[in-house]
Design an enzyme around this catalytic site. Structure first.
Site, PDB file in Angstrom:
ATOM      1  N   TYR A 147      -5.025   4.606 -52.726  1.00  0.00           N
ATOM      2  CA  TYR A 147      -6.235   5.128 -52.091  1.00  0.00           C
ATOM      3  C   TYR A 147      -6.697   4.094 -51.081  1.00  0.00           C
ATOM      4  CZ  TYR A 147     -11.033   6.865 -51.537  1.00  0.00           C
ATOM      5  OH  TYR A 147     -12.218   7.336 -51.023  1.00  0.00           O
ATOM      6  N   ASP A 242      -4.069  -3.632 -48.046  1.00  0.00           N
ATOM      7  CA  ASP A 242      -5.407  -3.174 -48.401  1.00  0.00           C
ATOM      8  C   ASP A 242      -5.813  -3.936 -49.659  1.00  0.00           C
ATOM      9  OD1 ASP A 242      -7.674  -1.973 -49.340  1.00  0.00           O
ATOM     10  OD2 ASP A 242      -7.017   0.075 -48.909  1.00  0.00           O
ATOM     11  N   LYS A 270     -15.623  -4.545 -51.299  1.00  0.00           N
ATOM     12  CA  LYS A 270     -16.079  -4.799 -52.663  1.00  0.00           C
ATOM     13  C   LYS A 270     -16.563  -6.239 -52.913  1.00  0.00           C
ATOM     14  CE  LYS A 270     -13.335  -0.953 -54.386  1.00  0.00           C
ATOM     15  NZ  LYS A 270     -13.878   0.148 -55.125  1.00  0.00           N
TER      16      LYS A 270
HETATM   17  N1  PMP Z   1      -9.161   0.722 -50.278  1.00  0.00           N
HETATM   18  C1  PMP Z   1      -9.056   0.600 -51.612  1.00  0.00           C
HETATM   19  C2  PMP Z   1      -7.843  -0.045 -52.195  1.00  0.00           C
HETATM   20  C3  PMP Z   1     -10.096   1.056 -52.439  1.00  0.00           C
HETATM   21  O1  PMP Z   1      -9.984   0.949 -53.775  1.00  0.00           O
HETATM   22  C4  PMP Z   1     -11.245   1.639 -51.836  1.00  0.00           C
HETATM   23  C5  PMP Z   1     -12.419   2.155 -52.661  1.00  0.00           C
HETATM   24  N2  PMP Z   1     -12.264   2.223 -54.012  1.00  0.00           N
HETATM   25  C6  PMP Z   1     -11.293   1.735 -50.446  1.00  0.00           C
HETATM   26  C7  PMP Z   1     -10.247   1.256 -49.697  1.00  0.00           C
HETATM   27  C8  PMP Z   1     -12.475   2.343 -49.753  1.00  0.00           C
HETATM   28  O2  PMP Z   1     -13.574   1.496 -49.800  1.00  0.00           O
HETATM   29  P1  PMP Z   1     -15.053   2.104 -49.684  1.00  0.00           P
HETATM   30  O3  PMP Z   1     -15.281   2.937 -50.899  1.00  0.00           O
HETATM   31  O4  PMP Z   1     -15.929   0.898 -49.574  1.00  0.00           O
HETATM   32  O5  PMP Z   1     -15.078   2.920 -48.426  1.00  0.00           O
END
Ligand code: PMP
Length: 428
Positions: A147, A242, A270
């Site tokens: 994701y 990511d 995060k």
């Molecule tokens: N990349 C990863 C690996 C994530 O786990 C998440 C959110 N859980 C995101 C991107 C997206 O971040 P946000 O919810 O702050 O938009």
């Protein structure tokens, strides 16, 4: 402490249902994958949260990984209070942006220049735009079960909330947009080779969660990330890590230092915001020089680099001593061992997917290596287990396909309490 409300959960849920789709502002909060009523959480402290009926839970969701120090950590709260007292945001450069930026760069040397955004989704979207501009190519390669936020083209076979809603992607994404994404199984380097052969000179970037945390935890096979590095370099594509979840969680240098593989671009979120809305992307100077106003790749944000997020993030990184990761890893190892033992004692088919302090208890035989295997797990069994754990006062992610987030606030007592609750839950 000022309370937002003193109403109970039932009343609050009713009001939420009348306001928000599914009663929530992010789908997984609705508990659809495990059934039962979604929690309305009113406050938190350390490893614990309290719902609006005053019930306490040992929290392993931990703001989906954002609050590694635990809730309401005094250093973070003080930094926010101090900063807020001088005005919230100005739409101009603020000293706190350099404070956090320098801390990140010192720990992740592959990031020579970076840009802050307000969410991980935005940071991913911007990193892909940059990769396409830098390479002059249009396709992006991602892995099933990963994701990367709700970027249109990346919702194809994505994990997290999409996994439990059983959606192949999202409605509202034009096929022409989805066609720009190539989805491959994780941990299968031959599949990547084939994709590069099939789409010669069209792949701008490979984007990967170095440890997939959004299909439950899938650890990378030995040498897999290094092979991605080699292949992207030789094919003229960019490698994007990511690290929204793995950054400052897998260790002080994230996944890239843990596995010794340097990406071209890194996406963060995060933990670097200490619980405030944040994202960031960064990499080598020559790549980041393509970003406006230095270069032609446009990307902006009214509240980007928000002083409160910067202050919370800097305070978070300052509160972390590298030795704390060693202790966290040992506790997670103990937790993982306890889970496996509990499964064996109860005669249940369970397995732990784990990488460092990230783990998932899968209701299947053996830890999965890719999303196909992960999605074979017994969701109904997980749902029953989740409810039993909640009744025992332990808050786990309300989906089989999410990571558990033990952090620095989870001491030995908390780890033992979780194991004891798991032992009981699996026996029943
Ligand atoms: N990349 C990863 C690996 C994530 O786990 C998440 C959110 N859980 C995101 C991107 C997206 O971040 P946000 O919810 O702050 O938009």
């Amino acid at each position: 402490m000022t309370r937002v409300t003193s109403a109970g959960q039932a009343d609050l849920r009713e009001r939420a249902a009348a306001l928000f789709p599914g009663g929530v502002n992010s789908p997984v909060r609705a508990f659809r994958a495990v059934g039962g009523e979604a929690l309305v959480i009113e406050r938190g402290e350390g490893a614990y949260v309290w719902d609006a009926d005053g019930r306490r839970y040992l929290d392993l969701v931990a703001t989906w990984g954002a609050t590694i120090l635990g809730h309401a950590h005094p250093a973070v709260t003080d930094a926010i209070r101090r900063t807020a007292g001088e005005g919230l945001a100005f739409g101009a450069t603020h000293p706190s942006e350099m404070a956090l930026g320098e801390r990140i760069r010192a720990r992740l040397p592959s990031i020579e220049r970076l840009r802050f955004t307000s969410s991980g989704t935005e940071a991913v979207m911007s990193a892909l735009r940059l990769a396409r501009a830098a390479t002059g190519r249009d396709l992006v390669l991602k892995f099933a079960g990963a994701y990367h936020g709700h970027v249109d083209a990346l919702l194809a076979e994505a994990g997290s909330g999409l996994a439990t809603l059983a959606l192949p992607g999202s409605a509202g994404v034009p096929p022409a947009v989805a066609a720009l994404t190539v989805v491959l199984p994780f941990n299968d380097i031959a599949a990547v080779e084939h994709a590069f052969a099939a789409h010669h000179d069209r792949i701008a970037a490979v984007i990967v969660e170095p440890v997939v945390a959004n299909a439950g935890v899938l650890a990378p096979a030995d040498g897999y990330l290094a092979a991605l590095r080699e292949m992207t370099a030789s094919e003229g594509a960019l490698l994007i890590f990511d690290e929204v979840i793995t950054g400052f969680r897998l260790g002080p240098g994230g996944a890239q230092r843990r596995f010794g593989v340097t990406p071209d671009l890194t996406v963060l979120g995060k933990i670097i915001g200490g619980g405030m809305p944040i994202g960031a992307y960064g990499g080598r100077i020559e790549l980041m020089s393509l970003v406006a106003p230095d270069g032609p790749v446009y990307q902006a944000g009214t509240l980007a680099g928000h002083p409160l997020a910067m202050a919370a993030g800097a305070a978070t990184l300052d509160a972390i001593d590298p030795s704390m990761y060693v202790a966290l890893e040992q506790r997670t190892e103990r937790l993982a061992g306890g889970l496996v033992e509990a499964g064996r004692a109860a005669g249940r088919q369970v397995a732990v997917g784990r990488a460092g302090p990230l783990l998932t208890l899968f209701f299947r035989r053996g830890a999965p290596v890719d999303a196909t295997q992960a999605f074979e797990a017994d969701r109904a069994a997980y749902a029953r287990f989740h409810r039993r754990m909640l009744e025992a006062g332990v808050l786990l992610p309300p989906s089989q396909f999410e990571a558990w987030f033990p952090g620095f606030a989870h001491g030995d007592a908390e780890i033992e309490a979780v194991i004891a609750a798991v032992v009981d839950a699996l026996q029943e």
